[in-house]
Design a protein around this motif. Sequence first.
Motif, PDB file in Angstrom:
ATOM      1  N   UNK A 378       0.849  -1.200   0.000  1.00 32.45           N
ATOM      2  CA  UNK A 378       0.000   0.000   0.000  1.00 32.45           C
ATOM      3  C   UNK A 378       0.884   1.251   0.000  1.00 32.45           C
ATOM      4  N   UNK A 379       0.238   2.378  -0.306  1.00 30.66           N
ATOM      5  CA  UNK A 379       0.951   3.664  -0.302  1.00 30.66           C
ATOM      6  C   UNK A 379      -0.028   4.750   0.138  1.00 30.66           C
ATOM      7  N   UNK A 380       0.542   5.842   0.667  1.00 30.34           N
ATOM      8  CA  UNK A 380      -0.269   7.021   0.960  1.00 30.34           C
ATOM      9  C   UNK A 380      -0.183   7.956  -0.238  1.00 30.34           C
ATOM     10  N   UNK A 381      -1.299   8.546  -0.624  1.00 29.41           N
ATOM     11  CA  UNK A 381      -1.248   9.587  -1.651  1.00 29.41           C
ATOM     12  C   UNK A 381      -1.998  10.810  -1.128  1.00 29.41           C
ATOM     13  N   UNK A 382      -1.607  11.977  -1.637  1.00 26.60           N
ATOM     14  CA  UNK A 382      -2.283  13.221  -1.260  1.00 26.60           C
ATOM     15  C   UNK A 382      -3.144  13.669  -2.430  1.00 26.60           C
ATOM     16  N   UNK A 383      -4.430  13.783  -2.220  1.00 28.92           N
ATOM     17  CA  UNK A 383      -5.310  14.299  -3.282  1.00 28.92           C
ATOM     18  C   UNK A 383      -6.206  15.347  -2.637  1.00 28.92           C
ATOM     19  N   UNK A 384      -7.526  15.157  -2.717  1.00 29.52           N
ATOM     20  CA  UNK A 384      -8.425  16.039  -1.978  1.00 29.52           C
ATOM     21  C   UNK A 384      -8.238  15.833  -0.488  1.00 29.52           C
ATOM     22  N   UNK A 385      -7.705  14.672  -0.124  1.00 31.62           N
ATOM     23  CA  UNK A 385      -7.375  14.322   1.259  1.00 31.62           C
ATOM     24  C   UNK A 385      -6.302  13.240   1.202  1.00 31.62           C
ATOM     25  N   UNK A 386      -5.775  12.867   2.359  1.00 31.78           N
ATOM     26  CA  UNK A 386      -4.777  11.806   2.395  1.00 31.78           C
ATOM     27  C   UNK A 386      -5.516  10.481   2.162  1.00 31.78           C
ATOM     28  N   UNK A 387      -4.955   9.665   1.277  1.00 31.33           N
ATOM     29  CA  UNK A 387      -5.649   8.408   0.944  1.00 31.33           C
ATOM     30  C   UNK A 387      -4.676   7.234   1.001  1.00 31.33           C
ATOM     31  N   UNK A 388      -5.185   6.115   1.501  1.00 30.39           N
ATOM     32  CA  UNK A 388      -4.403   4.883   1.533  1.00 30.39           C
ATOM     33  C   UNK A 388      -4.909   3.991   0.417  1.00 30.39           C
ATOM     34  N   UNK A 389      -3.990   3.543  -0.441  1.00 27.21           N
ATOM     35  CA  UNK A 389      -4.443   2.671  -1.532  1.00 27.21           C
ATOM     36  C   UNK A 389      -3.394   1.605  -1.839  1.00 27.21           C
ATOM     37  N   UNK A 390      -3.781   0.605  -2.599  1.00 31.22           N
ATOM     38  CA  UNK A 390      -2.847  -0.436  -3.023  1.00 31.22           C
ATOM     39  C   UNK A 390      -1.833   0.161  -3.990  1.00 31.22           C
ATOM     40  N   UNK A 391      -0.594  -0.304  -3.937  1.00 33.32           N
ATOM     41  CA  UNK A 391       0.380   0.069  -4.965  1.00 33.32           C
ATOM     42  C   UNK A 391       0.059  -0.751  -6.215  1.00 33.32           C
ATOM     43  N   UNK A 392       0.718  -0.442  -7.314  1.00 39.66           N
ATOM     44  CA  UNK A 392       0.500  -1.227  -8.537  1.00 39.66           C
ATOM     45  C   UNK A 392       0.875  -2.691  -8.292  1.00 39.66           C
ATOM     46  N   UNK A 393       1.961  -2.876  -7.557  1.00 34.88           N
ATOM     47  CA  UNK A 393       2.403  -4.220  -7.166  1.00 34.88           C
ATOM     48  C   UNK A 393       1.348  -4.860  -6.256  1.00 34.88           C
ATOM     49  N   UNK A 394       0.813  -4.073  -5.324  1.00 32.74           N
ATOM     50  CA  UNK A 394      -0.199  -4.566  -4.383  1.00 32.74           C
ATOM     51  C   UNK A 394      -1.478  -4.999  -5.076  1.00 32.74           C
ATOM     52  N   UNK A 395      -1.779  -4.399  -6.228  1.00 36.55           N
ATOM     53  CA  UNK A 395      -2.998  -4.779  -6.953  1.00 36.55           C
ATOM     54  C   UNK A 395      -2.944  -6.237  -7.410  1.00 36.55           C
ATOM     55  N   UNK A 396      -1.717  -6.714  -7.669  1.00 36.16           N
ATOM     56  CA  UNK A 396      -1.554  -8.112  -8.096  1.00 36.16           C
ATOM     57  C   UNK A 396      -1.657  -9.071  -6.906  1.00 36.16           C
ATOM     58  N   UNK A 397      -1.376  -8.527  -5.709  1.00 36.74           N
ATOM     59  CA  UNK A 397      -1.351  -9.377  -4.514  1.00 36.74           C
ATOM     60  C   UNK A 397      -2.364  -8.879  -3.488  1.00 36.74           C
ATOM     61  N   UNK A 398      -3.509  -8.426  -3.999  1.00 35.18           N
ATOM     62  CA  UNK A 398      -4.526  -7.819  -3.137  1.00 35.18           C
ATOM     63  C   UNK A 398      -4.842  -8.645  -1.896  1.00 35.18           C
ATOM     64  N   UNK A 399      -4.943  -9.978  -2.054  1.00 33.45           N
ATOM     65  CA  UNK A 399      -5.347 -10.810  -0.914  1.00 33.45           C
ATOM     66  C   UNK A 399      -4.378 -10.715   0.255  1.00 33.45           C
ATOM     67  N   UNK A 400      -3.082 -10.526  -0.061  1.00 29.08           N
ATOM     68  CA  UNK A 400      -2.095 -10.398   1.015  1.00 29.08           C
ATOM     69  C   UNK A 400      -2.330  -9.137   1.831  1.00 29.08           C
ATOM     70  N   UNK A 401      -2.858  -8.109   1.172  1.00 28.73           N
ATOM     71  CA  UNK A 401      -3.169  -6.867   1.889  1.00 28.73           C
ATOM     72  C   UNK A 401      -4.488  -7.014   2.663  1.00 28.73           C
ATOM     73  N   UNK A 402      -5.485  -7.614   2.006  1.00 26.83           N
ATOM     74  CA  UNK A 402      -6.809  -7.690   2.630  1.00 26.83           C
ATOM     75  C   UNK A 402      -6.779  -8.532   3.903  1.00 26.83           C
ATOM     76  N   UNK A 403      -5.896  -9.546   3.917  1.00 27.16           N
ATOM     77  CA  UNK A 403      -5.887 -10.484   5.042  1.00 27.16           C
ATOM     78  C   UNK A 403      -5.586  -9.758   6.360  1.00 27.16           C
ATOM     79  N   UNK A 404      -4.876  -8.621   6.282  1.00 27.74           N
ATOM     80  CA  UNK A 404      -4.563  -7.832   7.481  1.00 27.74           C
ATOM     81  C   UNK A 404      -5.834  -7.320   8.160  1.00 27.74           C
ATOM     82  N   UNK A 405      -6.920  -7.220   7.399  1.00 33.18           N
ATOM     83  CA  UNK A 405      -8.136  -6.597   7.955  1.00 33.18           C
ATOM     84  C   UNK A 405      -9.272  -7.594   8.151  1.00 33.18           C
ATOM     85  N   UNK A 406      -8.954  -8.887   7.971  1.00 36.45           N
ATOM     86  CA  UNK A 406     -10.014  -9.899   8.126  1.00 36.45           C
ATOM     87  C   UNK A 406     -10.184 -10.224   9.618  1.00 36.45           C
TER      88      UNK A 406
END
Length: 406
Positions: A378-406
């Motif tokens: 994941x990465x932080x980006x600044x837009x209209x507000x601070x946002x947390x999103x998957x990196x391009x690499x993270x998009x391929x491994x989404x489940x590894x990120x999601x498991x942190x919040x299960x």
Amino acid sequence: MKSKLMIYSWSMNTAVYIHIPFCAQRCSYCDFNTYAGLDNLIPAYVQAVCQEIEMVGQSLPSSYSKKFHTVYFGGGTPSLLSPEDIQKILIALERNLGFDENVEISLEANPGTLSLEKMKAYVDIGINRLSLGFQSANEHELRLLGRIHTLDDVLKSVEFARLAGLRNLNLDLIYGLPGQSLAEWRHTLQVALSLDVEHLSLYSLTIEEGTSLNAQILQGQLPYPDSDFAADCYELARERLASCGYLHYEISNWAKKRSGEEIYFCRHNLQYWKNREYFGFGAGAHGFVNGFRLVNALHPSTYIEKMILAQSYPFPLSAATVIAHPINREEEMRDTVLLGLRLVEQGVGDLEFAQRFGKTLTQAFPREIHRLLRKRLVEWIETDQRRLRLTRFGQLLGNQAFIEFV
Ligand code: SF4
């Protein structure tokens, strides 16, 4: 530096999902709650759905009045229902729940079940978004998947939808099939892009237990799908779709960006990804209402029986509810991040999260976010507000990120 994103604001409005559990035949990969050969139940089922809507409508608090901004007929194959049957359900919704004036009404349809006349009738009763199960432009792949349609049926269905005046069209595509080549997937993408639809949903094939495709793989008749190949398909799709003016806004979903027009996000699915409320009607339908995750009786016969015996129930339950799980604050926060991270461009807004839960993302999940940042998922980006999103690499491994919040 602030980057510019296509931000869609979330809405406090509510959504409705209607499940239509009937199909002409069972596809080889499908484990959805749907049944072939039960078409004789359709009239009673439509009546039961209308009854369930009425029952929930009777106990609906006035704060929900006219807040329904999306309706989604999913399945199954909703286009097996006649326009008259769909209209009965829409009338029940309008009378008992009430629509927002800009309501999005989507219908899932299978090519091979549509005619121009039927399509025009759907549009006449208010369907303004169609989601077509295209899946593949290669006939041998359609046969492998057990689909009832041919490529020609898809092309005709798109033509009918346009002739009927539909401006909001989605195609579902599947990649990562056993034995598929990248050239075959490229061909499917090419045909889909040539149709210039407003929205594309691309799914990697998953092999589910109990399906005939799984049996063929277990018997050694087909190879197990290769996950590296599926990643190559995804990468190819990301490049091709971006070059054709599609905005990649959710892991599996792309919306067309035409100059001077709105972006054709699926507003209904955004409701899920924003972890906002939705009502579910029909057999096996899920809902998230008033702090409860709700599930209805699975089989259409059981569902119909329950609705025949229906008495009044306290909001948000109906006679068909079999599970009503209360969601506590911690679960709701976790679900909000888990689902929000699927929104690959926008992610989860820190301010939005804090306004909803009274704490920032880092205050709620310091360790989880730290671990994911370290793994570059994941990465932080600044837009209209601070946002947390998957990196391009993270998009391929989404489940590894999601498991942190299960
Ligand atoms: S048409 Fe869709 S819901 Fe019906 S069996 Fe095929 S994949 Fe499943």
